[in-house]
Design a protein around this motif. Structure first.
Motif, PDB file in Angstrom:
ATOM      1  N   CYS A 364      22.474 -17.249  36.381  1.00 25.33           N
ATOM      2  CA  CYS A 364      21.975 -18.249  37.333  1.00 25.33           C
ATOM      3  C   CYS A 364      22.209 -17.766  38.758  1.00 25.33           C
ATOM      4  O   CYS A 364      21.300 -17.774  39.595  1.00 25.33           O
ATOM      5  CB  CYS A 364      22.669 -19.587  37.111  1.00 25.33           C
ATOM      6  SG  CYS A 364      21.910 -20.620  35.854  1.00 25.33           S
ATOM      7  N   PRO A 376      15.975 -20.760  37.151  1.00 29.35           N
ATOM      8  CA  PRO A 376      17.194 -21.314  36.537  1.00 29.35           C
ATOM      9  C   PRO A 376      17.069 -22.807  36.262  1.00 29.35           C
ATOM     10  O   PRO A 376      17.571 -23.301  35.249  1.00 29.35           O
ATOM     11  CB  PRO A 376      18.274 -21.032  37.586  1.00 29.35           C
ATOM     12  CG  PRO A 376      17.769 -19.877  38.370  1.00 29.35           C
ATOM     13  CD  PRO A 376      16.282 -20.058  38.422  1.00 29.35           C
ATOM     14  N   ASN A 379      14.858 -23.258  33.170  1.00 30.66           N
ATOM     15  CA  ASN A 379      15.610 -22.861  31.972  1.00 30.66           C
ATOM     16  C   ASN A 379      16.627 -23.924  31.578  1.00 30.66           C
ATOM     17  O   ASN A 379      16.801 -24.242  30.401  1.00 30.66           O
ATOM     18  CB  ASN A 379      16.334 -21.538  32.226  1.00 30.66           C
ATOM     19  CG  ASN A 379      15.382 -20.393  32.505  1.00 30.66           C
ATOM     20  OD1 ASN A 379      14.209 -20.445  32.120  1.00 30.66           O
ATOM     21  ND2 ASN A 379      15.863 -19.368  33.179  1.00 30.66           N
ATOM     22  N   ASN A 418      17.876 -17.516  30.870  1.00 31.16           N
ATOM     23  CA  ASN A 418      18.252 -17.022  32.196  1.00 31.16           C
ATOM     24  C   ASN A 418      18.282 -15.504  32.258  1.00 31.16           C
ATOM     25  O   ASN A 418      17.980 -14.917  33.295  1.00 31.16           O
ATOM     26  CB  ASN A 418      19.611 -17.601  32.609  1.00 31.16           C
ATOM     27  CG  ASN A 418      19.487 -18.958  33.265  1.00 31.16           C
ATOM     28  OD1 ASN A 418      18.814 -19.110  34.280  1.00 31.16           O
ATOM     29  ND2 ASN A 418      20.105 -19.958  32.680  1.00 31.16           N
ATOM     30  N   SER A 422      15.963 -13.372  34.770  1.00 31.78           N
ATOM     31  CA  SER A 422      16.674 -12.497  35.698  1.00 31.78           C
ATOM     32  C   SER A 422      16.032 -11.110  35.750  1.00 31.78           C
ATOM     33  O   SER A 422      16.007 -10.457  36.798  1.00 31.78           O
ATOM     34  CB  SER A 422      18.148 -12.366  35.290  1.00 31.78           C
ATOM     35  OG  SER A 422      18.837 -13.579  35.458  1.00 31.78           O
TER      36      SER A 422
END
Length: 503
Positions: A364, A376, A379, A418, A422
């Protein structure tokens, strides 16, 4: 920078250890003084509603504030102007929440606690209104905490947990018998005011009040744009927590308090993971600004390995010995065997989420460093929806264990989502590199399970403390001897690589 990150992590870790030690003492005192009753359910539930609102604002601020603040570089006047404007905007938002809570408390209470009737319902409404104004203090404290962290002052923000525990312990022991559970309402305001003064002393040099309209500040507009999706995400978390509380409050009297005590025990791990991620995030944001994506990915990989290696044995030990842990910490005074059993179920279910929580916190903040708050949030919302569905399905059959198990399963999904999002920001980020460690972690976990089972068989008639202590010591020693050296070598090899890249 590498040494500064490590130093920051150990400093924060030490304070958190001390803070959680006092937290355990605080909860032990509360359990002994007040037990797990309908009365404690009401107070903890009402205070939890305001705490959740405070966390909603705090977590959103923390993610959005740091990248913007760091962007000012050496422009100290601009930083102070920004902080002052943030303070004004968030106090306005807090004021709206406080007003809504006070005016619509009866309606809110009917929604979030439909099983409360008659005098119990009236008492709940009263406590909701009593705790509501504390949101103002909590928001100012949150701003100073984030401000100090952005300036690499991590210890002061973590100290407030110690202050909170000491004040609650003192007031409960001295005045608890005379004023009963109501002393907790007073303690909330006492420790909030104390922490505000404490942080204000350290943070005043980074802030300078002005009287301009904060909405005209383009950085405030940018901050709000980043915060809005996060507010939605944390609002979903808030709704999920209320659903869990609604389900738990209908199980039996005192179940909600038992759930809270289980959460307190596991809170040490999640708080430590969150604080370490915050330290890393503050430094990583600077590397990302300079485009050093490869270094960032390698550092995250190394930190992930270290954290999993440290917290995995704690997770397995907690799952296997939940009943003994709860009995040792809370099992005395007004805290009866039924409360111990319920709290151990909560602790067992929550313990499964320790490792997923580490990855959620890391990834996050990884995305926050790239000024991405939307992914984030999305998600988290998906995971929360799963959590609510699983809680509704599992709670009727498994009670508190079902509620906490649902939380852990949803955390696993959140961690995976996440990680996927990312990678959109940094292609060097590859968790597949962790696969080589999985067999080692698996063997280490198996050793701990065997030690726990055999330990209970051999030491079943011994004192709880002695049994738990011996099982823990033997398990950790076996884990370190058989797994530690190999993982240490691999981590050190990666660390040398990262330090070379930082030079």
């Amino acid at each position: 920078m590498y040494k500064k990150i490590v130093k920051g992590i150990f400093s924060v870790g030490g304070i958190i250890l001390l803070s959680k030690l006092f937290g355990f003492i605080r909860q032990t005192v509360l359990a002994n003084q007040f037990g797990a009753t309908q009365e404690t359910d009401i107070v903890f539930f009402a205070n939890g509603v305001i705490d959740n609102l405070s966390n909603l604002i705090t977590q959103s601020l923390q993610a959005a504030f740091v990248p913007i603040y760091i962007g000012f570089a050496s422009n100290e006047k601009g930083k102070k102007r920004f902080v002052s404007n943030v303070l004004k905007v968030l106090l306005l938002i807090a004021g709206i929440f406080v007003l809504l809570n006070i005016c619509f408390a009866p309606i809110i209470c009917k929604i979030i606690a439909p099983t409360y009737k008659g005098e119990v319902y009236k008492e709940f409404v009263k406590n909701m209104r009593l705790f509501a104004p504390n949101l103002f203090l909590s928001v100012i404290i949150a701003i100073y905490c984030v401000l100090l962290r952005a300036n690499k002052k991590f210890v002061q923000g973590e100290m407030i947990g110690i202050h909170q525990s000491v004040i609650v312990i003192a007031l409960s022991l001295v005045l608890g018998k005379k004023y009963g559970i109501n002393i907790l309402v007073a303690s909330v305001y006492v420790y909030s005011i104390y922490n505000l003064v404490y942080l204000g002393i350290y943070g005043k040099k980074f802030n300078e009040l002005n009287w301009e309209n904060p909405i005209n500040d383009e950085n405030i507009q940018r901050l709000l744009k980043m915060i809005l999706p996060m507010l939605f995400g944390y609002a979903v978390v808030y709704i999920n927590q209320q659903v869990d509380k609604i389900l738990t409050s209908g199980i039996e009297e005192g179940a909600l308090t038992s759930l809270g005590y289980g959460a307190v025990l596991i809170g040490f791990i999640t708080t430590l993971a969150s604080s370490i991620s915050t330290v890393v995030y503050t430094y990583i944001a600077e590397l990302i600004v300079t485009g050093k994506n490869k270094i960032v990915a390698d550092m995250y990989l190394q930190i992930s390995i270290v954290m999993v290696t440290i917290f995995l044995p704690i997770s397995v030990l907690t799952i296997m010995n939940a009943a003994d842990i709860v009995s040792l910490v809370f099992g005395r005074g007004a805290f009866d065997q039924r409360a111990v059993l319920n709290s151990s179920y909560a602790l067992m279910g929550y313990s499964i989420s320790i490792i997923p929580t580490i990855f959620v916190e890391l990834f996050c903040r990884f995305q926050y460093s790239y000024c991405d708050t939307k992914h984030p949030t999305f998600n988290n919302a998906v995971a929360i929806i799963l959590n609510i569905i699983l809680s509704i399905i599992l709670c009727p059959q498994y009670g508190i264990l079902g509620v906490t198990l649902a939380s852990s399963l949803s955390m696993i999904l959140c961690a995976y989502l996440n990680y996927l999002t990312s990678k959109r920001h940094n292609l060097y980020l590859k968790v597949s590199c962790l696969l080589r460690y999985v067999p080692l972690w698996g063997v280490g976990s198996l050793f701990i399970i065997v030690c726990s089972v055999k330990g209970r068989e051999l030491l079943g008639n011994n004192n709880v403390f002695i049994r738990l202590f011996l099982i823990g010591i033997v398990s950790i020693i076996v884990y370190i001897v058989f797994v530690g050296p190999i993982i240490y070598f691999l981590i050190k090899k990666l660390g040398i690589k990262v330090k070379k890249e930082l030079k």
